[in-house]
Design an enzyme around this catalytic site. Structure first.
Site, short mmCIF file in Angstrom:
data_model
loop_
_atom_site.label_atom_id
_atom_site.label_comp_id
_atom_site.label_asym_id
_atom_site.label_seq_id
_atom_site.Cartn_x
_atom_site.Cartn_y
_atom_site.Cartn_z
CB CYS A 71 -10.72 -3.03 0.83
SG CYS A 71 -10.14 -2.26 -0.69
CG ASN B 187 -0.44 -0.26 2.51
OD1 ASN B 187 0.53 -0.98 2.67
ND2 ASN B 187 -1.04 0.32 3.54
CD GLU C 96 -5.19 -6.08 -1.00
OE1 GLU C 96 -4.73 -4.91 -0.97
OE2 GLU C 96 -5.83 -6.58 -0.06
CB CYS D 195 -8.59 -4.77 -3.38
SG CYS D 195 -7.46 -3.41 -3.03
CB CYS E 118 -5.30 -1.38 -1.55
SG CYS E 118 -6.63 -0.66 -0.59
CD GLU F 46 -1.38 4.69 4.55
OE1 GLU F 46 -0.93 5.54 5.33
OE2 GLU F 46 -2.05 3.71 4.92
N1 THU Z 1 -5.25 -1.49 2.57
C1 THU Z 1 -4.72 -2.34 1.64
O1 THU Z 1 -3.58 -2.15 1.19
N2 THU Z 1 -5.48 -3.36 1.22
C2 THU Z 1 -6.74 -3.63 1.65
O2 THU Z 1 -7.40 -4.51 1.11
C3 THU Z 1 -7.29 -2.89 2.78
C4 THU Z 1 -6.58 -1.64 3.13
C5 THU Z 1 -4.46 -0.33 2.99
C6 THU Z 1 -5.00 0.98 2.54
C7 THU Z 1 -4.45 1.92 3.57
O3 THU Z 1 -3.15 2.32 3.17
C8 THU Z 1 -4.34 1.07 4.82
O4 THU Z 1 -4.41 -0.28 4.39
C9 THU Z 1 -5.43 1.33 5.84
O5 THU Z 1 -6.68 1.24 5.28
#
Ligand code: THU
Length: 160
Positions: free
Chosen positions: A112, A62, A75, A115, A73, A64
């Site tokens: 999520c 991920n 994925e 994704c 994210c 940010e």
């Molecule tokens: N996140 C992912 O990388 N994958 C997911 O399926 C759920 C959330 C990340 C996004 C964000 O940077 C952090 O987790 C908190 O939500």
């Protein structure tokens, strides 16, 4: 009027060691990717590793952003990289792992909704299921034999 029952079967493994060697290898690639996450805001580090049918493993973490919705994210970072670099390869398997800097993440962290939708696009495109494995930092691993299992009633090109 009638009711429709939707059923998904997932397999839960007590720990990574219960899985075949190839999946352990893929998950360890996801762990390495997780360690490269850029997550200064959530402190929630996620890694994903995708095995392609050309035997390449593509990873992502991920990423940010101070403008929160601009982040992505793990994925989708991995899936879009795979799609961009190897447009003709099929995605066979994906391993996902998450670890928080705030607490121990011992329960499996599923992808999520956004994704799932992104991965579903590739599953529909390649007409073959993507085998999904997800875990926290340690502990149980959940397997879903397809994306369709995780995203019933998918919205895809058949509606367009
Ligand atoms: N996140 C992912 O990388 N994958 C997911 O399926 C759920 C959330 C990340 C996004 C964000 O940077 C952090 O987790 C908190 O939500």
């Amino acid at each position: 009027m009638k009711d429709i029952k939707i059923e998904s079967i997932l397999t839960v493994f007590d720990n990574l060691d219960e899985l075949p060697k190839a999946i352990i290898t893929l998950m360890l690639e996801a762990v390495k990717a997780r360690d490269k996450a850029y997550a200064p805001y959530s402190k929630f580090h996620v890694g994903a590793a995708i095995l392609l049918d050309n035997q390449e493993i593509v990873t992502g973490s991920n990423q940010e952003n101070a403008s929160y919705p601009s982040g992505l994210c793990a994925e989708r970072t991995a899936a879009y990289y795979a799609g961009a670099k190897f447009p003709n390869a099929k995605m066979l398997k994906i391993a996902i792992t998450a670890a928080s800097q705030n607490q121990k993440t011992e329960s499996p962290i599923p992808p999520c909704g956004a994704c799932r939708q992104a991965l579903a696009e590739y599953e529909v495109k390649q007409k073959e299921p993507i085998d999904i494995y997800f875990m926290g930092e340690t502990g149980k691993v959940v397997r879903s034999k397809s994306l369709a299992n995780l995203l019933p009633l998918v919205f895809d090109k058949s509606s367009l």
